[in-house]
Design an enzyme around this catalytic site. Sequence first.
Site, PDB file in Angstrom:
ATOM      1  N   ASN A 170     160.203  62.191  82.599  1.00 30.93           N
ATOM      2  CA  ASN A 170     159.336  61.353  81.764  1.00 30.93           C
ATOM      3  C   ASN A 170     158.400  60.613  82.718  1.00 30.93           C
ATOM      4  O   ASN A 170     158.861  59.811  83.534  1.00 30.93           O
ATOM      5  CB  ASN A 170     160.212  60.381  80.965  1.00 30.93           C
ATOM      6  CG  ASN A 170     159.446  59.229  80.377  1.00 30.93           C
ATOM      7  OD1 ASN A 170     158.226  59.297  80.193  1.00 30.93           O
ATOM      8  ND2 ASN A 170     160.154  58.158  80.080  1.00 30.93           N
ATOM      9  N   LYS A 177     156.323  58.336  82.106  1.00 30.86           N
ATOM     10  CA  LYS A 177     156.026  56.971  81.690  1.00 30.86           C
ATOM     11  C   LYS A 177     154.513  56.732  81.796  1.00 30.86           C
ATOM     12  O   LYS A 177     153.716  57.666  81.640  1.00 30.86           O
ATOM     13  CB  LYS A 177     156.868  55.977  82.497  1.00 30.86           C
ATOM     14  CG  LYS A 177     158.373  56.292  82.371  1.00 30.86           C
ATOM     15  CD  LYS A 177     159.280  55.237  82.928  1.00 30.86           C
ATOM     16  CE  LYS A 177     160.731  55.660  82.754  1.00 30.86           C
ATOM     17  NZ  LYS A 177     161.697  54.637  83.222  1.00 30.86           N
ATOM     18  N   HIS A 210     163.300  55.887  73.555  1.00 27.29           N
ATOM     19  CA  HIS A 210     163.515  55.482  74.953  1.00 27.29           C
ATOM     20  C   HIS A 210     163.773  53.973  75.010  1.00 27.29           C
ATOM     21  O   HIS A 210     163.181  53.201  74.250  1.00 27.29           O
ATOM     22  CB  HIS A 210     162.309  55.863  75.804  1.00 27.29           C
ATOM     23  CG  HIS A 210     162.540  55.688  77.264  1.00 27.29           C
ATOM     24  ND1 HIS A 210     162.490  54.478  77.871  1.00 27.29           N
ATOM     25  CD2 HIS A 210     162.862  56.587  78.213  1.00 27.29           C
ATOM     26  CE1 HIS A 210     162.746  54.620  79.162  1.00 27.29           C
ATOM     27  NE2 HIS A 210     162.990  55.879  79.389  1.00 27.29           N
ATOM     28  N   GLU A 219     162.800  51.695  76.893  1.00 27.38           N
ATOM     29  CA  GLU A 219     161.618  50.842  77.093  1.00 27.38           C
ATOM     30  C   GLU A 219     160.868  50.628  75.777  1.00 27.38           C
ATOM     31  O   GLU A 219     160.281  49.557  75.554  1.00 27.38           O
ATOM     32  CB  GLU A 219     160.719  51.455  78.163  1.00 27.38           C
ATOM     33  CG  GLU A 219     161.371  51.369  79.548  1.00 27.38           C
ATOM     34  CD  GLU A 219     160.864  52.389  80.557  1.00 27.38           C
ATOM     35  OE1 GLU A 219     161.434  52.470  81.652  1.00 27.38           O
ATOM     36  OE2 GLU A 219     159.911  53.118  80.239  1.00 27.38           O
ATOM     37  N   GLU A 273     171.226  57.289  78.405  1.00 23.24           N
ATOM     38  CA  GLU A 273     170.580  56.550  79.483  1.00 23.24           C
ATOM     39  C   GLU A 273     171.032  55.094  79.423  1.00 23.24           C
ATOM     40  O   GLU A 273     170.461  54.279  78.691  1.00 23.24           O
ATOM     41  CB  GLU A 273     169.055  56.602  79.320  1.00 23.24           C
ATOM     42  CG  GLU A 273     168.482  57.995  79.435  1.00 23.24           C
ATOM     43  CD  GLU A 273     167.031  57.984  79.860  1.00 23.24           C
ATOM     44  OE1 GLU A 273     166.230  57.204  79.324  1.00 23.24           O
ATOM     45  OE2 GLU A 273     166.698  58.768  80.764  1.00 23.24           O
ATOM     46  N   GLY A 331     165.340  52.718  86.200  1.00 23.62           N
ATOM     47  CA  GLY A 331     164.227  52.090  86.901  1.00 23.62           C
ATOM     48  C   GLY A 331     164.589  51.420  88.223  1.00 23.62           C
ATOM     49  O   GLY A 331     165.731  51.449  88.682  1.00 23.62           O
ATOM     50  N   SER A 342     168.213  56.563  86.969  1.00 22.23           N
ATOM     51  CA  SER A 342     168.287  56.606  88.436  1.00 22.23           C
ATOM     52  C   SER A 342     168.887  57.894  88.984  1.00 22.23           C
ATOM     53  O   SER A 342     169.595  57.895  89.996  1.00 22.23           O
ATOM     54  CB  SER A 342     169.057  55.386  88.972  1.00 22.23           C
ATOM     55  OG  SER A 342     168.304  54.213  88.744  1.00 22.23           O
TER      56      SER A 342
HETATM   57  O1  LIG Z   1     162.686  57.967  81.363  1.00 17.65           O
HETATM   58  C1  LIG Z   1     163.603  58.123  82.120  1.00 17.65           C
HETATM   59  C2  LIG Z   1     163.866  59.447  82.644  1.00 17.65           C
HETATM   60  O2  LIG Z   1     165.127  59.730  82.217  1.00 17.65           O
HETATM   61  C3  LIG Z   1     164.535  57.008  82.439  1.00 17.65           C
HETATM   62  O3  LIG Z   1     163.903  55.819  82.144  1.00 17.65           O
HETATM   63  C4  LIG Z   1     165.082  57.017  83.862  1.00 17.65           C
HETATM   64  O4  LIG Z   1     164.096  56.631  84.776  1.00 17.65           O
HETATM   65  P1  LIG Z   1     164.496  56.566  86.339  1.00 17.65           P
HETATM   66  O5  LIG Z   1     165.592  55.515  86.472  1.00 17.65           O
HETATM   67  O6  LIG Z   1     163.228  56.180  87.066  1.00 17.65           O
HETATM   68  O7  LIG Z   1     165.003  57.947  86.715  1.00 17.65           O
END
Ligand SMILES: O=C(CO)[C@H](O)COP(=O)(O)O
Length: 255
Positions: free
Chosen positions: A10, A12, A97, A99, A170, A176, A213
């Site tokens: 993703n 974002k 999601h 967010e 998640e 993040g 992560s």
């Molecule tokens: O959107 C995401 C992808 O799975 C999720 O927010 C994880 O983000 P990341 O922690 O930067 O991999």
Amino acid sequence: MAKRPWIGTNWKMNKTFVEADEFARIVAGSDFADGAKAQLFAIPSFPAISRVAEALKETKVLVGAQNIHWEDAGQFTGEVSAVQARDAGARLALIGHSERREMFGETDETVALKAAAALRQGLVALVCIGDTRDEFDAGRTAEVLKRQTEIALSKIDWTAGEPTVVVAYEPVWSIGVRGTPAEPGFVEEQHGRIKQLFGSVVGRDLPLLYGGSVNPGNAVDLATREGIDGLFIGRSAWDANGLLAIARDVTDALA
Ligand SMILES: O=C(CO)[C@H](O)COP(=O)(O)O
């Protein structure tokens, strides 16, 4: 037979058109473009969907939209429908999601409506569930995942064709730059719980991905655990070569 994992990213609110084109060019030229070893997917911001979909049109890589409205059309300024996302080239819709739940008023109820809207237009519905830090600290993870799963899947017509619903667990506290990567053993335990919910709620198994992560250091351990059907990656896969490196490590480990 080796498992064929879902592995996707993703973006974002990131990437210019030049960066989006570079990502798509690298993935289109990779040994994962034919989809034989893994189901890759990439979820750009709305403006880049068409160009990324065009660049990947000869591949089996799915391009997604990061959100959709639950109506097919109407007076919803600033929104994008599943119809429009599909016209733009999306074949997957990311729904719920954390967010969007945290910052943009997404609820379990709107997640359910959006999942139905995605499937109505023949899109893969990628539905996110996850516990917040407070819910985790209060020992409410199981309760939250049960509620989110039951409601998210509550408006889907399972008799209409072959709806493709993919769920991503998640944990919000793992996501993040400020996230704490979840222990693979904890993730495996939650996936077992969610897989049981699929059986009791919809009477079928669904692909269940882990996100939060994911990185080159934990990807193989996570992806080879029971009940983890793929990885949903943010920062570690925004670079196409990062995505492909994780895909290579994971598919080699599953072979
Ligand atoms: O959107 C995401 C992808 O799975 C999720 O927010 C994880 O983000 P990341 O922690 O930067 O991999």
